[in-house]
Design an enzyme around this catalytic site. Structure first.
Site, PDB file in Angstrom:
ATOM      1  N   HIS A  33       0.958  -1.045   0.073  1.00 49.79           N
ATOM      2  CA  HIS A  33      -0.737  -0.246  -0.204  1.00 49.79           C
ATOM      3  C   HIS A  33       0.806   1.056   0.112  1.00 49.79           C
ATOM      4  CE1 HIS A  33      -3.295   2.985   0.857  1.00 49.79           C
ATOM      5  NE2 HIS A  33      -2.361   3.117   2.410  1.00 49.79           N
ATOM      6  N   GLN A  59      -6.815  15.157   1.126  1.00 51.89           N
ATOM      7  CA  GLN A  59      -5.250  14.247   1.623  1.00 51.89           C
ATOM      8  C   GLN A  59      -4.640  15.462   0.617  1.00 51.89           C
ATOM      9  OE1 GLN A  59      -5.707  10.084   1.723  1.00 51.89           O
ATOM     10  NE2 GLN A  59      -3.361   9.946   2.386  1.00 51.89           N
TER      11      GLN A  59
END
Ligand code: CA
Length: 448
Positions: free
Chosen positions: A154, A261
């Protein structure tokens, strides 16, 4: 898979894991039940209707053992059982692993259909209640929520999108990266999740941001680590003891607004892109229940450094991992209308995490920061190497460039209003009774 899993010294195998044991709650004996007698996860429930005060219960098949009712019938005893007469698991979490294990052994014996003192049917009815007739509440009062970033797959995937020339930062292989999340917005499965508004990243380099509903709403498939025990401020938790401070695991969806974000995350990390909601499953699977499903910690690729001594422990290396399979399901309003779905978006494994939960705990306390019972740690998005194991849409659709094809002809890059995200998890091993995590679900509702 072999029947001989490594055994962690702080998670012994005992009679509660006996694969032959069956419950007098018949639904718990179905091979596909998430909650057989070998599981016995804890949560907080309220009976619908009359006497509805919230208290701690234990899932068994499609029913809940009302620990307080069993205590009143003198079928259970001790500090841990008494701690269950509370609207959250926190009093129970404040006790020691020996107390938790002692209660588990009592409950397993009580629910055993071949036990020495099977309760009468009338008593069975008084001490268990159909789950369908209960409201499942947030199981703990979350004191602090810390979110880690423990999947190197990830971290590398996301890093390559945000920083193509520098995907994995040099600290990654040395410290379990994390940030402090928000405890007040941790909600239980089934709670609606309102699309957040915020400052969205400028469309062009050098442009101005705009304020409005997030256009890139995402989920993150994670495992929640529920802290029990804890440490005194100014003291640390050695890695060899860290497991004792893990009560259990749950499913966690760390909802994320990617456009917010991308704009806000430098230099101090995620803030409002994450703090609007984090959903956890209602049942906490104890570390004892997971004992037969332990595996070695992640094997570091050749050339990666050894962890520093405070993050290195032989028992953790040998059995610090969990063989836990995780899935993300998506149900759109159109699929719901057509009576179909949900659609399986991805399937991953918790074995792919670069850092173990115990390493996260030890690292968190290594500076003397006190962990407290009821703290929640997120593992970080669980993603493996294969595209089908990527645990968020950002990775799964590669930032929207490879949209998902859904049944009925729909596509998705990111979540739309009305979409329901459902996380599921289970542990299976030959020679053992499989256990499940239940589900962790939330529907996206329109922005305020
Ligand atoms: Ca996360």
């Amino acid at each position: 898979m072999s029947a001989s899993a490594p055994i962690h010294p702080h998670a012994p195998i005992d009679e509660t894991h006996d694969p032959e044991r069956r419950s007098w709650v018949e639904s718990a004996n179905a091979p596909d039940s998430d909650f057989p007698i070998q599981n016995l996860p804890f949560g907080v429930f309220r009976r619908s209707g009359g006497d509805g005060w919230p208290r701690v219960g234990i899932a068994i098949g499609d029913r809940i053992l009302d620990v307080t009712a069993a205590l009143d019938e003198d079928l259970l005893e001790g500090t841990a059982a008494e701690a269950c007469d509370a609207p959250s698991m926190n009093p129970l979490l404040a006790l020691a692993p020996e107390d938790w294990r002692g209660l588990r052994r009592q409950v397993s014996a009580l629910l055993d259909r071949d036990g020495s003192a099977v309760p009468s049917e009338a008593v069975q009815e008084r001490i268990t209640v159909p789950m369908a007739e209960c409201e499942l509440l947030l199981p703990l009062e979350v004191g602090d929520f810390t979110d880690f970033y423990a999947s190197i797959h990830h971290a590398t995937n996301v890093g390559s999108m945000f920083r193509p020339d520098n995907p994995l930062l040099p600290n990654y292989r040395w410290i379990p990266i994390g940030y402090h999340g928000r405890a007040s917005s941790v909600v239980v499965s089934g709670s609606p999740v309102r699309r957040p508004s915020g400052q969205r990243k400028p469309e062009e380099e050098g442009g101005s941001p705009s304020f409005g509903p997030s256009r890139l709403l995402d989920y993150e498939l994670e495992v929640g680590i529920v802290v029990g025990g804890g440490n005194v401020l100014g003291t640390s938790i050695p890695l060899a003891d860290a497991e004792r401070h893990i009560f259990g695991l749950c499913l966690l969806n760390d909802w994320s607004a990617r456009d917010l974000q991308a704009w806000e995350y430098q230099p101090l990390g995620p803030f409002l892109a994450k703090s609007f909601a984090s959903t956890i499953s209602p049942w906490i699977i104890t570390r004892d229940a997971l004992a037969p499903f332990r595996i070695p910690a992640f094997t570091r690729p050749e050339g990666d450094p050894e962890p520093l001594p405070h993050l290195l422990d032989e028992a953790d290396r040998a059995a610090g991992g969990f063989d836990l399979t995780l899935e993300v399901h998506l149900r759109t309003p159109a699929m719901e209308e057509a009576g179909g779905g949900p659609f399986v978006v991805s399937r991953g494994s918790f074995r792919d995490m670069y850092w173990t939960p115990a390493q996260m705990v030890a690292h968190h306390a290594s500076n003397g920061c006190n962990l407290r019972p009821g703290d929640l740690l997120g593992s970080g998005t669980v993603s493996g190497a294969a595209p089908g194991s990527r645990g968020c849409l950002l990775e799964r659709t590669w930032r929207g460039t490879e949209p998902l094809d859904l049944p009925g002809g729909e596509t998705r890059k990111f979540l739309q209003d009305g979409d329901e995200v459902i996380l599921r998890g289970w542990c299976r091993r030959e020679g053992r009774v499989a256990i499940g995590f239940g589900s962790c679900a939330g529907v996206v509702t329109p922005a305020e």
